[in-house]
Design an enzyme around this catalytic site. Structure first.
Site, short mmCIF file in Angstrom:
data_model
loop_
_atom_site.label_atom_id
_atom_site.label_comp_id
_atom_site.label_asym_id
_atom_site.label_seq_id
_atom_site.Cartn_x
_atom_site.Cartn_y
_atom_site.Cartn_z
N GLU A 1 -11.52 40.76 -3.55
CA GLU A 1 -11.71 39.15 -3.35
C GLU A 1 -10.55 38.57 -4.39
OE1 GLU A 1 -12.71 36.47 -2.29
OE2 GLU A 1 -14.74 36.61 -1.37
N ASP A 2 -10.21 37.03 -4.06
CA ASP A 2 -9.53 36.43 -5.08
C ASP A 2 -10.05 35.92 -5.99
OD1 ASP A 2 -10.70 35.00 -3.08
OD2 ASP A 2 -9.37 33.20 -3.46
N ASP B 1 -17.08 33.38 -8.25
CA ASP B 1 -17.58 31.85 -8.77
C ASP B 1 -18.98 31.90 -9.06
OD1 ASP B 1 -18.07 29.15 -8.79
OD2 ASP B 1 -15.84 28.78 -8.54
N PHE C 1 -9.47 24.44 -12.30
CA PHE C 1 -9.21 24.34 -10.73
C PHE C 1 -7.97 24.96 -10.55
CE2 PHE C 1 -10.63 21.66 -7.20
CZ PHE C 1 -10.03 22.34 -6.22
N ARG D 1 -1.51 27.94 -1.09
CA ARG D 1 -1.81 29.24 -1.13
C ARG D 1 -0.58 30.25 -1.21
NH1 ARG D 1 -7.11 30.32 0.72
NH2 ARG D 1 -7.93 29.11 2.23
C1 PRP Z 1 -13.76 31.55 -2.21
C2 PRP Z 1 -13.61 33.29 -2.68
C3 PRP Z 1 -14.96 33.86 -2.50
C4 PRP Z 1 -15.88 32.40 -2.77
C5 PRP Z 1 -16.35 32.93 -4.14
O1 PRP Z 1 -13.65 31.50 -0.88
O2 PRP Z 1 -12.57 33.82 -1.65
O3 PRP Z 1 -15.15 34.31 -1.17
O4 PRP Z 1 -15.12 31.32 -2.71
O5 PRP Z 1 -17.27 31.66 -4.29
P1 PRP Z 1 -18.71 31.75 -4.80
O6 PRP Z 1 -18.81 33.00 -5.98
O7 PRP Z 1 -19.25 30.70 -5.37
O8 PRP Z 1 -19.48 32.33 -3.77
P2 PRP Z 1 -13.40 30.08 -0.28
O9 PRP Z 1 -14.82 29.55 0.24
O10 PRP Z 1 -12.62 29.08 -1.06
O11 PRP Z 1 -12.60 30.35 1.10
P3 PRP Z 1 -11.17 30.91 1.18
O12 PRP Z 1 -11.24 32.49 0.83
O13 PRP Z 1 -10.92 30.86 2.67
O14 PRP Z 1 -10.25 30.04 0.43
#
Ligand code: PRP
Length: 184
Positions: A102-103, A106, A155, A168
């Site tokens: 994962e990136d 949160d 952010f 991105r």
């Molecule tokens: C981000 C990230 C995780 C998620 C984490 O994805 O890649 O999947 O949010 O957040 P959480 O711990 O609050 O669940 P995002 O929804 O931004 O989608 P993306 O990867 O397409 O940018």
């Protein structure tokens, strides 16, 4: 040519060089921990695609890759508890050593749901690797094995991370200017 997105970035949080170094360290840990195994790396789209691409190229063990796309219902910058599988894995994972890539971690909503879902498919093991971790935002506990950097609630954009689907393609991770997202 300079990146046209630079003007929206308040400051660089992790430079290309810092990212390269940390990614190499994580890959070395993975190489050690999975010695003798053949892990399946699962990239959760879309944010993780840059990290995933760099990470696999630093891993020296034989490994395979697969991709999933999820979306969490909810608005703005907070994800809700509900997660929808937009694209499922192409392969079966039963008996495999799965490493979710994962990136950013949160609230933990997305990952706690996803890890449970994968666990139910009876893999040999499931672990989570995230480049960024925002522990102060966690509302659901998530078992995290590999974390690149722990950060405050900034952010952040770049290196795969977006705001409104943009940024991105920045090669580093930067803090977005609040004026861009309507903050102070
Ligand atoms: C981000 C990230 C995780 C998620 C984490 O994805 O890649 O999947 O949010 O957040 P959480 O711990 O609050 O669940 P995002 O929804 O931004 O989608 P993306 O990867 O397409 O940018």
């Amino acid at each position: 040519m300079e990146h046209m997105l630079e003007k929206d970035v308040e400051r660089v949080l992790f430079s290309e060089e810092e990212l390269r170094q940390r990614v190499a360290e994580i890959a070395a840990e993975i190489d050690r921990d999975y010695a003798g195994k053949e892990p399946l790396l699962v990239s959760v789209l879309r944010g993780s695609f840059v990290f995933m691409a760099d990470l696999v190229r630093q891993i020296h063990l034989p490994c395979t890759v697969d991709f999933m796309a999820v979306s969490s219902y909810g608005s703005g910058t907070t994800s809700s508890g509900q997660v929808k599988i937009v694209k499922d894995l192409s392969e079966q994972i039963e008996g495999k050593d799965v490493l979710v890539v994962e990136d950013i971690l949160d609230s933990g909503n997305t990952l706690s749901y996803l890890l449970q879902l994968l666990q139910a498919r009876r893999p040999a093991s499931v672990r989570l690797c995230t480049l960024l971790d925002k522990p102060s935002r966690r509302t659901k506990p998530v078992d995290l094995h590999y974390a690149g950097f722990s950060i405050p609630d900034y952010f952040v954009v770049g290196y795969g991370l977006d705001y409104d689907e943009k940024y991105r393609n920045l090669p580093y991770i930067g803090v977005l200017k609040p004026s861009v997202y309507g903050g102070e």
